[in-house]
Design a protein around this motif. Sequence first.
Motif, mmCIF file in Angstrom:
data_model
loop_
_atom_site.group_PDB
_atom_site.id
_atom_site.type_symbol
_atom_site.label_atom_id
_atom_site.label_comp_id
_atom_site.label_asym_id
_atom_site.label_seq_id
_atom_site.Cartn_x
_atom_site.Cartn_y
_atom_site.Cartn_z
ATOM 1 N N GLY A 107 0.775 -1.242 0.000
ATOM 2 C CA GLY A 107 0.000 0.000 0.000
ATOM 3 C C GLY A 107 0.801 1.286 0.000
ATOM 4 N N ARG A 108 2.122 1.165 -0.128
ATOM 5 C CA ARG A 108 2.924 2.392 -0.212
ATOM 6 C C ARG A 108 4.006 2.224 -1.279
ATOM 7 N N LEU A 109 4.674 3.331 -1.610
ATOM 8 C CA LEU A 109 5.712 3.291 -2.637
ATOM 9 C C LEU A 109 7.091 3.172 -2.009
ATOM 10 N N VAL A 110 7.858 2.224 -2.516
ATOM 11 C CA VAL A 110 9.221 2.001 -2.038
ATOM 12 C C VAL A 110 10.167 2.265 -3.209
ATOM 13 N N THR A 111 11.226 3.019 -2.950
ATOM 14 C CA THR A 111 12.200 3.318 -3.997
ATOM 15 C C THR A 111 13.193 2.174 -4.130
ATOM 16 N N LEU A 112 13.402 1.750 -5.374
ATOM 17 C CA LEU A 112 14.338 0.652 -5.637
ATOM 18 C C LEU A 112 15.638 1.210 -6.214
ATOM 19 N N GLY A 113 16.750 0.707 -5.749
ATOM 20 C CA GLY A 113 18.043 1.065 -6.338
ATOM 21 C C GLY A 113 18.484 2.484 -6.027
ATOM 22 N N GLU A 114 19.481 2.920 -6.740
ATOM 23 C CA GLU A 114 20.100 4.223 -6.515
ATOM 24 C C GLU A 114 20.188 4.964 -7.846
ATOM 25 N N PRO A 115 20.186 6.291 -7.797
ATOM 26 C CA PRO A 115 20.367 7.054 -9.042
ATOM 27 C C PRO A 115 21.745 6.788 -9.646
ATOM 28 N N ILE A 116 21.811 6.853 -10.945
ATOM 29 C CA ILE A 116 23.084 6.651 -11.645
ATOM 30 C C ILE A 116 23.829 7.973 -11.783
ATOM 31 N N PHE A 117 23.058 9.057 -11.929
ATOM 32 C CA PHE A 117 23.709 10.376 -11.988
ATOM 33 C C PHE A 117 22.988 11.347 -11.068
#
Lengths: 125, 125
Positions: A107-117
């Motif tokens: 029911g919520r948003l989870v951020t996956l991974g890391e930014p590349i730039f």
Amino acid sequence: MIELNFEKMGGLIPAIAQDYKTGDVLMLAFMNREAWEETLKTGKATYYSRTRDTLWVKGLTSGHIQNVKEIRVDCDSDTVLLKVDQVGGAACHTGYASCFYQKVDDGRLVTLGEPIFDPKEVYKE
Amino acid sequence: MIELNFEKMGGLIPAIAQDYKTGDVLMLAFMNREAWEETLKTGKATYYSRTRDTLWVKGLTSGHIQNVKEIRVDCDSDTVLLKVDQVGGAACHTGYASCFYQKVDDGRLVTLGEPIFDPKEVYKE
């Protein structure tokens, strides 16, 4: 000449960009007829910016252009799928590889991974 | 509660369905808020049919439903990506596995592969 159905959405069609090697879906944008023809002609993904009301060669500012390796058209010719080589490895203006870096989890948003730039570096904000 | 931006497209968001195992992009359809909430609640891809102006549980007629394995939301929360298990192996009403069975080849469209089912059989046309 390939005739797409631009009428269904008032002159626009959705265009999905997919990494031609990994199969990851990178982003969705829109094309008008001119953007479609530019993409075919140049081999570089070109979209239409609804907010800026102008053609948008993806990566022109950041250098992260999309070289189009293959183009698919759907059954009723109102959506296209671009298989692209994403220069710089990141399609999203936030710096993530894909715009779809948020996952629905309980029911919520989870951020996956890391930014590349770092967008601040790339766009000189 | 996950808030998506339905305003940008007059109450709709594009939803991309991708095979969760192969990574093949299967189709693009649209969701209104109700379709989105139904998809979350039932775990079955539910879209909004613009032509019929109604909710559309994908596969309700054909039996080829899409069991949603994962949902991704894009950077500006106006597009979703469903990673699905496509029952019957074909997402397209034409019988092809993917709606994107046409490839641009030297300025024309070439059909790739063969249909998995016969629409006349499935939809009793």
